[in-house]
Motif scaffolding. Structure first.
Motif, mmCIF file in Angstrom:
data_model
loop_
_atom_site.group_PDB
_atom_site.id
_atom_site.type_symbol
_atom_site.label_atom_id
_atom_site.label_comp_id
_atom_site.label_asym_id
_atom_site.label_seq_id
_atom_site.Cartn_x
_atom_site.Cartn_y
_atom_site.Cartn_z
ATOM 1 N N THR A 158 8.343 -2.203 -0.329
ATOM 2 C CA THR A 158 9.292 -1.245 -0.613
ATOM 3 C C THR A 158 9.583 -1.312 -2.163
ATOM 4 O O THR A 158 9.870 -2.293 -2.540
ATOM 5 N N PRO A 159 9.863 -0.385 -2.839
ATOM 6 C CA PRO A 159 10.143 -0.235 -4.267
ATOM 7 C C PRO A 159 11.822 -0.434 -4.472
ATOM 8 O O PRO A 159 12.272 -0.378 -5.703
ATOM 9 N N LEU A 208 13.485 -5.583 5.764
ATOM 10 C CA LEU A 208 12.341 -6.253 5.238
ATOM 11 C C LEU A 208 13.005 -7.450 4.536
ATOM 12 O O LEU A 208 12.620 -8.617 4.800
ATOM 13 N N TYR A 209 14.186 -7.456 3.747
ATOM 14 C CA TYR A 209 14.617 -8.466 3.267
ATOM 15 C C TYR A 209 15.186 -9.579 4.036
ATOM 16 O O TYR A 209 15.359 -10.393 3.886
ATOM 17 N N GLY A 210 15.641 -8.785 5.255
ATOM 18 C CA GLY A 210 16.329 -9.792 6.285
ATOM 19 C C GLY A 210 15.403 -10.438 6.730
ATOM 20 O O GLY A 210 15.939 -11.686 7.636
ATOM 21 N N ALA A 211 14.025 -10.299 7.046
ATOM 22 C CA ALA A 211 13.188 -11.100 7.706
ATOM 23 C C ALA A 211 13.030 -12.375 6.700
ATOM 24 O O ALA A 211 12.734 -13.436 7.397
ATOM 25 N N THR A 212 13.431 -12.508 5.535
ATOM 26 C CA THR A 212 13.522 -13.809 5.015
ATOM 27 C C THR A 212 14.372 -14.822 5.601
ATOM 28 O O THR A 212 14.061 -16.037 5.590
ATOM 29 N N LEU A 256 1.848 -10.073 11.570
ATOM 30 C CA LEU A 256 1.491 -10.695 10.288
ATOM 31 C C LEU A 256 2.065 -9.821 9.038
ATOM 32 O O LEU A 256 2.371 -10.629 8.153
ATOM 33 N N LEU A 257 2.343 -8.592 9.324
ATOM 34 C CA LEU A 257 3.011 -7.795 8.240
ATOM 35 C C LEU A 257 4.473 -8.357 8.022
ATOM 36 O O LEU A 257 5.125 -8.504 7.049
ATOM 37 N N VAL A 258 5.128 -8.587 9.318
ATOM 38 C CA VAL A 258 6.564 -8.981 9.131
ATOM 39 C C VAL A 258 6.662 -10.470 8.374
ATOM 40 O O VAL A 258 7.647 -10.517 7.660
ATOM 41 N N ALA A 286 8.526 -11.494 4.940
ATOM 42 C CA ALA A 286 9.543 -12.345 4.874
ATOM 43 C C ALA A 286 9.449 -13.204 3.589
ATOM 44 O O ALA A 286 10.348 -13.667 2.995
ATOM 45 N N VAL A 287 8.153 -13.424 3.126
ATOM 46 C CA VAL A 287 7.719 -14.119 1.944
ATOM 47 C C VAL A 287 7.731 -13.260 0.447
ATOM 48 O O VAL A 287 8.623 -13.651 -0.519
ATOM 49 N N THR A 288 7.407 -11.915 0.678
ATOM 50 C CA THR A 288 7.340 -11.107 -0.262
ATOM 51 C C THR A 288 7.543 -9.670 0.041
ATOM 52 O O THR A 288 6.701 -8.819 0.107
#
Length: 270
Positions: free
Chosen positions: A34-35, A70-74, A21-23, A27-29
């Motif tokens: 992360t800042p 994290l951005y790669g999940a998108t 769910l966190l992944v 992927a969406v936001t």
């Protein structure tokens, strides 16, 4: 046994579901977790080891590696969802119609499906991407082409069982067309096993997409993509092994969590 009770009784299912769910949310936001900017370079902080400030360390340009994961999940999750959805629709349509029609059309279609099944999924994806070019759409089609044959075979097998049931034969005897029988009677009772297989194949899709990016067939730098991040860290395995190790562990956890969750639901929920 309800779905909620079945899930709770299997060790690791809730943590796996929560992690996935966190992944999915990242992927969406991804900025919720992360800042940092995934593309902002800070040369003074290059190749920093994992710490509280940089959980996965930093790369050779000082970019936060956890942020880039994290951005790669998108990219990876987006293409996986599109590919699985496309393969699911195509597999249901081809499998159900082939099973209902029978005869030589069924033989021709299923022999073509058998040919696709015999090809390794990664090889098939590479052939399609090489022939039609790189990008999100060709990659989606390439990954879906590897998933589709298995779904079509399962849909056809379910259709062959359902088409002989009394209510389907009664509908046909009452004048219902093959198309009406497929939509009203066969499809609603055959999609569940196909959906379960599609969810299992989502892990394979993630692996194929990451492998293609690892081989240089994904988004070009500086785009963040899981396979690309693992590949970029190869030049620093001695000085900064976390650049390859931690993204690889993250992808492995995603695959293991997805497999565990789907198999748990399929085994325990009637």
């Amino acid at each position: 046994m309800t779905a909620a009770v079945a899930v709770r009784r299997r060790a690791g299912t809730l943590p796996a579901g929560f992690f996935l769910l966190l992944v999915a949310i990242s992927a969406v936001t991804p900025d919720l977790f992360t800042p940092y900017d995934p593309y902002a370079t800070v040369p003074a902080e290059k190749l920093l080891a994992p710490s509280a400030a940089h959980v996965f360390g930093t790369d050779e340009l000082g970019r936060d590696q956890f942020t880039r994961v994290l951005y790669g999940a998108t990219h990876t999750i987006g293409i996986t969802a599109a590919a699985v959805g496309l393969a699911l629709i195509a597999g249901l349509v081809v499998g159900v119609l082939s099973g209902l029609t029978g005869g030589w059309p069924d033989i021709v279609v299923m022999r073509a499906v058998d040919v696709l099944v015999s090809l390794p999924r990664l090889l098939l994806a590479l052939l399609i991407v090489t022939a039609f070019g790189f990008g999100a759409v060709p990659t989606t089609v390439a990954v879906a082409a590897g998933i589709f044959p298995g779904l079509a075979r399962v849909a056809r097998a379910e259709t062959l069982k359902i088409r002989t049931l009394p209510y389907v034969e009664a509908a046909r005897a009452g004048g219902a067309s093959w198309l009406r029988s497929a939509v009203r009677h066969v499809l609603p009772h055959s999609w569940a096993p196909v959906l379960a297989l599609a969810l299992l194949d989502a892990g394979t899709a993630i692996l194929v997409i990451s492998t293609m990016s690892f081989l240089g067939l994904g988004p070009p730098p500086p785009a963040a993509e899981w396979g690309g991040l693992i590949a970029q860290g190869r030049d620093h395995l001695v000085a900064a092994p976390w650049l390859t190790l931690l993204p690889g562990v993250f992808v492995g956890l995603v695959l293991l969590s997805l497999d565990h969750l789907v198999r748990s639901l399929g085994r325990d929920v009637p």
